[in-house]
Design an enzyme around this catalytic site. Sequence first.
Site, short mmCIF file in Angstrom:
data_model
loop_
_atom_site.label_atom_id
_atom_site.label_comp_id
_atom_site.label_asym_id
_atom_site.label_seq_id
_atom_site.Cartn_x
_atom_site.Cartn_y
_atom_site.Cartn_z
N GLU A 138 4.16 -2.48 1.55
CA GLU A 138 4.26 -3.31 2.76
C GLU A 138 2.90 -3.92 3.06
OE1 GLU A 138 5.92 -1.01 5.97
OE2 GLU A 138 7.76 -0.60 4.90
N ARG A 189 12.10 5.03 4.81
CA ARG A 189 10.86 4.67 4.14
C ARG A 189 11.21 3.98 2.83
NH1 ARG A 189 7.77 4.89 8.09
NH2 ARG A 189 6.40 6.66 8.52
N HIS A 201 9.50 -4.19 8.74
CA HIS A 201 9.25 -2.86 9.34
C HIS A 201 9.13 -3.00 10.86
CE1 HIS A 201 7.56 1.39 8.38
NE2 HIS A 201 8.14 1.38 9.56
#
Lengths: 329, 329
Positions: free
Chosen positions: B262, B233, B281
């Site tokens: 993000e 993360r 991601h």
Amino acid sequence: MIASETPVLAVLCGDTRPPDMRAIEAEAVVRYTDAAGLADALSGADAFFVYDFLSTAVPGAWHAADRLRWLHIASAGVDPVLFPGLQESDVVLTNSRGVFDGAIAEYVLGVVLTFAKDFARSWDLQKQRQWKHRESERISGRRVLVVGTGPIGRSIARMLRAAGMSVAGVGRRPRAGDPDFGDVYASSELSRHLPGADYVVAVAPLTEQTKGMFDAEAFGVMKPGSRFVNVGRGELVVTSDLIGALRDGPLGGAALDVFDTEPLPAESPLWTMENVLISPHMSGDFVGWRNTLVEVFADNFRRWRAGEALRNVVDKQLGYVPSETLRQG
Amino acid sequence: MIASETPVLAVLCGDTRPPDMRAIEAEAVVRYTDAAGLADALSGADAFFVYDFLSTAVPGAWHAADRLRWLHIASAGVDPVLFPGLQESDVVLTNSRGVFDGAIAEYVLGVVLTFAKDFARSWDLQKQRQWKHRESERISGRRVLVVGTGPIGRSIARMLRAAGMSVAGVGRRPRAGDPDFGDVYASSELSRHLPGADYVVAVAPLTEQTKGMFDAEAFGVMKPGSRFVNVGRGELVVTSDLIGALRDGPLGGAALDVFDTEPLPAESPLWTMENVLISPHMSGDFVGWRNTLVEVFADNFRRWRAGEALRNVVDKQLGYVPSETLRQG
């Protein structure tokens, strides 16, 4: 030879001399030369270290090799020195088998992952500061055909298998149950096995039999979207046929470290094809490789001086060190 | 519950609905919703499928969850739903452990090889039609510290070890002789083990204990030239400290798939740093992942309807599925 005589060693090198030659210089008269001086250096030489292993100068200077007994090349592929003059002579040919295996295997796994994970596009998007999610491929279970089952091919097979891929080989001696390749298919059966592969890796030695083996016919039967990796020699491939198969299918991509002309000419369409990864004949050249090449030569030099059997003796008709010899070694 | 009652299932999704929900729709009243409609959808719902697993909408709608008994999230990390309201409730939390493990391991091996083989620079040189030989690094024998010993960390360790790297882990329970990690060091000892690593991979779950664990102090003791990989993360990292360590040392590079914000904002200096590889991601998101996520949910849904034990029950205090539970499963 009598150990008290000081042998003459010719060393063909370009701008860069081999490192760490002091131990050898203490035991031999060493003549460093470029291509232009090669004939003079070979005249009266007992041994010949082809350090500039891509040089094409050896055949043209061969007439001057009047007492040569041993030629060692600082590469795995011996095609630059495999010409009739050498083949028909009594000169023993040795190569640098083993130096490049692990690094090339890592390179091949790296380009396979680069294709599967779409890294080149990520790199392009990053430059445009673009966040663009995509799905990517797994490599686990994907089928790879490694064409060439010498030590480098074996190292590639072992690495890809360890990473979860399904591997088979294509080589001279068909067999099943090989610890690294699993099945090895006969070269004559290549076209039967190309259609099942997601990745085809070319790593065969360049010989009369393998020259141009990847042509329109071979590419034509490959799986749509499959990728071709060449870490062998550029001349294994008919380049115009490769370009056609990348442009019009079935190939989905190619990673090329070797080319039929090196450096790759600026006008080659390969440079700008989106599905092609080009690297400049460096897949095996890890940090420290030049020292390792000299160590391999120095080990054989010591054996030669002591009258012991040399390592990595090339079968000059086959064009490589037969694996039967390797198993005995 | 009595199987003859038709349960109400809330599904939080964005623009993309989960695929292949027909089997579940035959067994439940399914309420698909976005963040704006979430409170209405949760009112009267028995079960809750957080398909949009990065949404931050759950805490704000939690007040409406008046009869919820089960929440399943379509991710491995549960930090977006780990807030006091859920932690203190009787609602069972399950995650999608196992779906992403193999794909993320392949991604990590891919970025390690991209650094070692200098692929990003090869790609840049290719665009300029430049043939520029360089030496590259071996990954064999290089030391990796995998911080996070859950199933994804384990899969990464196994893959990197298979590729010849020297691996160790950092986790909650220090131990020796783990089949994948070898040694696992205690998280409290992290700073003692960072200096020995050529690569540090962050894959710990995001909890109060791990938030910001990679800060100036941690980066400061890393080996000069070492690389940092984050597939956990973004909030595990103090981003400004990471940028400093990339700019001024000691870090040699970073591969980042996750970020504290993000999408990564266009003004982030990370986009243009030469030694940084950015991906959006996506490291775990292989072709077919969305179907697999629904399969994992559907399996648990069937168990829930049948009154069987659910898979992947998260310890809501720890913030992940404890490995003790996994071994029993």
